[in-house]
Design a protein around this motif. Structure first.
Motif, mmCIF file in Angstrom:
data_model
loop_
_atom_site.group_PDB
_atom_site.id
_atom_site.type_symbol
_atom_site.label_atom_id
_atom_site.label_comp_id
_atom_site.label_asym_id
_atom_site.label_seq_id
_atom_site.Cartn_x
_atom_site.Cartn_y
_atom_site.Cartn_z
ATOM 1 N N LYS A 187 0.870 -1.176 0.000
ATOM 2 C CA LYS A 187 0.000 0.000 0.000
ATOM 3 C C LYS A 187 0.906 1.225 0.000
ATOM 4 O O LYS A 187 2.121 1.136 0.176
ATOM 5 C CB LYS A 187 -0.867 0.001 1.266
ATOM 6 N N GLU A 188 0.285 2.366 -0.148
ATOM 7 C CA GLU A 188 1.071 3.595 -0.104
ATOM 8 C C GLU A 188 1.721 3.725 1.268
ATOM 9 O O GLU A 188 1.176 3.286 2.260
ATOM 10 C CB GLU A 188 0.141 4.808 -0.321
ATOM 11 N N ASN A 189 2.896 4.356 1.290
ATOM 12 C CA ASN A 189 3.631 4.586 2.537
ATOM 13 C C ASN A 189 4.085 3.297 3.214
ATOM 14 O O ASN A 189 4.421 3.302 4.389
ATOM 15 C CB ASN A 189 2.789 5.391 3.547
ATOM 16 N N GLU A 190 4.054 2.216 2.487
ATOM 17 C CA GLU A 190 4.594 0.986 3.044
ATOM 18 C C GLU A 190 5.917 0.703 2.348
ATOM 19 O O GLU A 190 6.107 1.117 1.201
ATOM 20 C CB GLU A 190 3.645 -0.191 2.802
ATOM 21 N N PRO A 191 6.815 0.021 3.035
ATOM 22 C CA PRO A 191 8.054 -0.332 2.356
ATOM 23 C C PRO A 191 7.741 -1.200 1.138
ATOM 24 O O PRO A 191 6.818 -2.012 1.192
ATOM 25 C CB PRO A 191 8.832 -1.130 3.403
ATOM 26 N N ARG A 201 5.969 -6.289 -1.184
ATOM 27 C CA ARG A 201 6.852 -6.750 -0.109
ATOM 28 C C ARG A 201 6.567 -8.228 0.162
ATOM 29 O O ARG A 201 5.493 -8.729 -0.154
ATOM 30 C CB ARG A 201 6.668 -5.911 1.151
ATOM 31 N N PRO A 202 7.544 -8.908 0.774
ATOM 32 C CA PRO A 202 7.387 -10.351 0.937
ATOM 33 C C PRO A 202 6.365 -10.719 2.003
ATOM 34 O O PRO A 202 6.148 -9.961 2.942
ATOM 35 C CB PRO A 202 8.785 -10.816 1.374
ATOM 36 N N GLY A 203 5.762 -11.882 1.854
ATOM 37 C CA GLY A 203 4.965 -12.457 2.933
ATOM 38 C C GLY A 203 5.915 -12.970 3.997
ATOM 39 O O GLY A 203 7.127 -13.007 3.798
#
Length: 479
Positions: A187-191, A201-203
């Motif tokens: 999502k926005e603002n997430e690494p 990003r990875p699970g």
RNA sequence: GGCGACGUGGCCGAGUGGCUAGGCAACGGUCUGCAAAAUCGUGUACCCCGGUUCAAUUCCGGGCGUCGCCUCCA
């Protein structure tokens, strides 16, 4: 012969490494968004002790423990505190290492961070998609659980039970509610990292598969973690890795039991957790380590400060005997006790190893330490000549160093142990001791006793010995 | 609901088909000017009910109770 309880087969098995005397082990580490609690301490101590014992047995051990440094909880912590993510993670990694050092836990040979292995994780996802075990959906990548025939073999579950459990997430994006995320759209603002499926990003599960395979290669010998990781984390790791590589992932699966407080699992969500720092404010870290080893690693362990203090008293019994040996006064007997001393120790080592070989039964191993201590006390009571005392001291040095190497305890000298609780300046204490001895010389026993009692209220015991008066300080506990 | 673990003397906690686990605490003896430490001694431990057995706390079956996993979790 070392036996290990393997979660995969649900029984104790004779331990045979894949390659001669080489042991490769991977332990799931912590998600770095808070201080470590005593559950982390237990797990870390359990696997540290296993590692130490394997080394003691002559194996060449490669030990990997990871840091999960990308995760929802970390993002949340970062948002709440206003600190950037890498600041949060590096701070808690530092705190983690400090806590582990205090508990005398050896640093891993490799301590990889998830964010350093993004490329490997993406490769693994690609491979799984190519082989038909995974699919992309709306920027996420999911593992197709039903495509992996052996899914559930570790946790002994079948897919229908999982569905009837009705706890599985309902999600329109997934083809099957059982499927789990390998890669998540950010999502926005997430690494986020660039990937063939867009920014993401990875699970959680994929990181351990990627890091263990890259660093150790598969199959490796031992995979460990807390019991709560059996499902879904380790089940999913197996599915990913074995599906991708077409061979066994890990040979022995070891899981430690929980720390409970008042019979209930200690956990973040229940809010009933104590950090390692909370405990080490109250007792020497060695006491916590000792306490956690007095219960077999697979059993639940109920924590309370009272029990912790019992362990403190128990450890003190060992240090007391070590102290008595240090200050033992020889007699003039001709006959020495070398043979007897030798046999006491060789009996101990035999029983110690027998216990540890039986699935790392530290509780039983510790009971043999006390049997040894008792034998030594009896020897001291009957007095030894100078030669025997020297021999006993040598034996004890080896013993202490072996206990340190295997169980990670008895790291201090008795002097360090008994001085660490001293609440009074040593020079001031000396004055009291001198004053009391002056009174004793004058047969003023009333005054002498007053001083003794006064010091006792400060947690200091005085001992009148042939070599003069010495002291032992202990922590004062509310009764 | 599904799967699993466990129930040991005042407390904690190993273990075993017949033989004193161990620690903490308690009480009594020895030692000590008094203590501390140590040592010796004491407490008739294995949730309940059946079964197998010469013998069960230990194996089998049933019951009761406690806890865990099935959702992030060491």
């Amino acid at each position: 012969m070392l036996k290990i309880f393997n979660t995969m087969t649900n029984q104790k098995e004779i331990f045979t490494p894949i390659n001669d005397n080489e042991v490769k082990m991977y332990v799931c580490g912590v998600t770095v968004y808070d201080f470590c609690h005593i559950g982390h301490a237990r797990s870390s101590i359990v696997f540290d002790t296993i590692r130490r014992y394997l080394i003691y047995k002559g194996y060449r051990v490669t030990f990997v423990k990871n840091f999960t440094d990308v995760d929802d909880k970390i993002i949340k912590k970062s948002n709440e505190s206003g600190k950037p993510i890498d600041e949060v993670t590096s701070m808690f990694i530092k705190a983690h290492n400090e806590d582990m050092d205090k508990l005398n836990i050896l640093r891993p040979d490799y301590a990889p961070k998830a964010t350093e292995f993004i490329e490997e994780m993406i490769d693994l996802c690609k491979k799984l998609i190519e082989k038909g075990y995974a699919y992309e959906s709306n920027g996420d990548v999911y593992f197709k659980v039903r495509s992996f025939k052996e899914y559930g073999k570790l946790s002994k579950r079948d897919l229908e039970d999982l569905i009837s459990g009705a706890r599985v997430e309902v999600n329109e994006i997934k083809n099957d509610p059982l499927d789990f995320a390998l890669w998540k759209k950010s999502k926005e603002n997430e690494p986020s990292w660039d990937s063939p499926w867009g920014k993401g990003r990875p699970g959680w599960h994929i990181e351990c598969s990627a890091m263990s395979s890259k660093i150790l290669g598969i199959p490796f010998d031992i995979h460990g973690g807390g019991k709560d990781l059996i499902f879904p984390h380790h089940e999913n790791e197996i599915a990913q890795s074995e599906a991708a590589e077409g061979k066994e992932f890990a040979k022995y699966w070891i899981h430690n039991g929980f720390v409970n407080i008042d019979k209930e699992k200690m956990s973040k969500s229940l809010g009933n957790f104590l950090t390692i720092r909370d405990i080490t404010k109250e007792v020497d870290p060695e006491v916590l380590r000792f306490f956690l080893m007095t219960t077999h690693y697979r059993s639940p362990l109920d924590f309370s400060f009272d029990k912790l203090y019992d362990s403190e008293s128990a450890l003190e019994r060992i240090y007391t005997t070590l102290d008595e040996v240090d200050s033992a006064v020889p007699n003039n007997k001709k006959s020495d006790s070398k043979a007897e001393i030798h046999s006491i120790f060789s009996k101990f080592y035999k029983e110690f190893e027998y216990s540890m070989d039986d699935d790392f039964n530290t509780a039983a191993a510790i009971s043999h330490i006390f049997e040894l201590i008792k034998e030594i006390n009896i020897l001291l009571k009957n007095k030894l000549n100078e030669y025997s005392i020297t021999y006993l001291k040598e034996k004890l040095e080896t013993f202490k160093s072996t206990m340190n190497k295997t169980l990670g305890i008895l790291t201090k000298t008795p002097e360090e142990w008994f001085k660490s609780s001293l609440t009074m300046d040593e020079i001031e204490l000396k004055k009291y001791i001198d004053e009391r001895n002056e009174a004793r010389r004058n047969k003023n026993f009333q005054k002498a006793d007053e001083i003794r009692v006064f010091l006792q209220t400060k947690g200091i015991d005085l001992l009148d010995t042939i070599n003069g008066t010495k002291f032992r300080a202990r922590k004062i506990r509310e009764v």
